[in-house]
Write a protein that holds these residues in place. Structure first.
Motif, mmCIF file in Angstrom:
data_model
loop_
_atom_site.group_PDB
_atom_site.id
_atom_site.type_symbol
_atom_site.label_atom_id
_atom_site.label_comp_id
_atom_site.label_asym_id
_atom_site.label_seq_id
_atom_site.Cartn_x
_atom_site.Cartn_y
_atom_site.Cartn_z
ATOM 1 N N ARG A 82 0.714 -1.245 -0.113
ATOM 2 C CA ARG A 82 0.085 -0.121 0.119
ATOM 3 C C ARG A 82 0.901 1.266 -0.038
ATOM 4 O O ARG A 82 1.686 1.268 0.847
ATOM 5 C CB ARG A 82 -0.742 0.378 1.185
ATOM 6 C CG ARG A 82 -2.023 -1.050 1.198
ATOM 7 C CD ARG A 82 -3.079 -0.975 2.270
ATOM 8 N NE ARG A 82 -4.171 -1.785 2.003
ATOM 9 C CZ ARG A 82 -4.839 -2.306 2.909
ATOM 10 N NH1 ARG A 82 -5.043 -1.687 3.930
ATOM 11 N NH2 ARG A 82 -5.716 -3.202 2.675
ATOM 12 N N HIS A 83 0.493 2.048 -0.762
ATOM 13 C CA HIS A 83 1.055 3.495 -1.029
ATOM 14 C C HIS A 83 0.019 4.582 -0.813
ATOM 15 O O HIS A 83 -1.135 4.512 -1.378
ATOM 16 C CB HIS A 83 1.837 3.525 -2.339
ATOM 17 C CG HIS A 83 2.746 2.479 -2.307
ATOM 18 N ND1 HIS A 83 4.097 2.301 -1.853
ATOM 19 C CD2 HIS A 83 2.699 1.158 -3.037
ATOM 20 C CE1 HIS A 83 4.763 1.110 -2.143
ATOM 21 N NE2 HIS A 83 3.941 0.419 -2.992
ATOM 22 N N ARG A 84 0.490 5.866 -0.552
ATOM 23 C CA ARG A 84 -0.433 6.934 -0.579
ATOM 24 C C ARG A 84 -0.516 7.498 -1.985
ATOM 25 O O ARG A 84 0.294 7.355 -2.753
ATOM 26 C CB ARG A 84 0.127 8.007 0.222
ATOM 27 C CG ARG A 84 0.091 7.914 1.681
ATOM 28 C CD ARG A 84 0.595 8.981 2.521
ATOM 29 N NE ARG A 84 0.283 8.737 4.099
ATOM 30 C CZ ARG A 84 -0.699 9.088 4.648
ATOM 31 N NH1 ARG A 84 -1.741 9.529 4.018
ATOM 32 N NH2 ARG A 84 -1.011 8.912 6.023
#
Length: 84
Positions: free
Chosen positions: A34-36
């Motif tokens: 997960r990444h912003r």
């Protein structure tokens, strides 16, 4: 007593009605984790609006959902660079 729109009391009431909503981060769910996404949205945002913002940033989401436990929007995307 007659009220006018210039009445400061009415102006303060309308400011209360337009209070800011709490915003939650949009996270990209990829094969690498997960990444912003770099922006946030309120909990009642339509998923299609988030999809359009992601398209502007070069991402294609195939699933978008709000996760209350994580306190974030999760957008499942395909990382075409890795898939190719």
């Amino acid at each position: 007593m007659e009220l006018s729109l210039a009445d400061p009391h009415i102006a303060s009431v309308s400011n209360v009605e337009t209070m800011r909503q709490r915003r939650f981060p949009v996270l990209l769910d990829t094969a690498k984790g997960r990444h912003r996404a770099g922006f946030s949205a309120p909990a009642d945002e339509e998923p299609v609006q988030i999809a359009l913002k992601l398209l502007e940033k070069g991402w294609t989401a195939y699933r978008i959902r709000f996760d209350q436990e994580a306190g974030a929007w999760l957008a499942s995307v395909i990382d075409w660079k890795r898939a190719a």
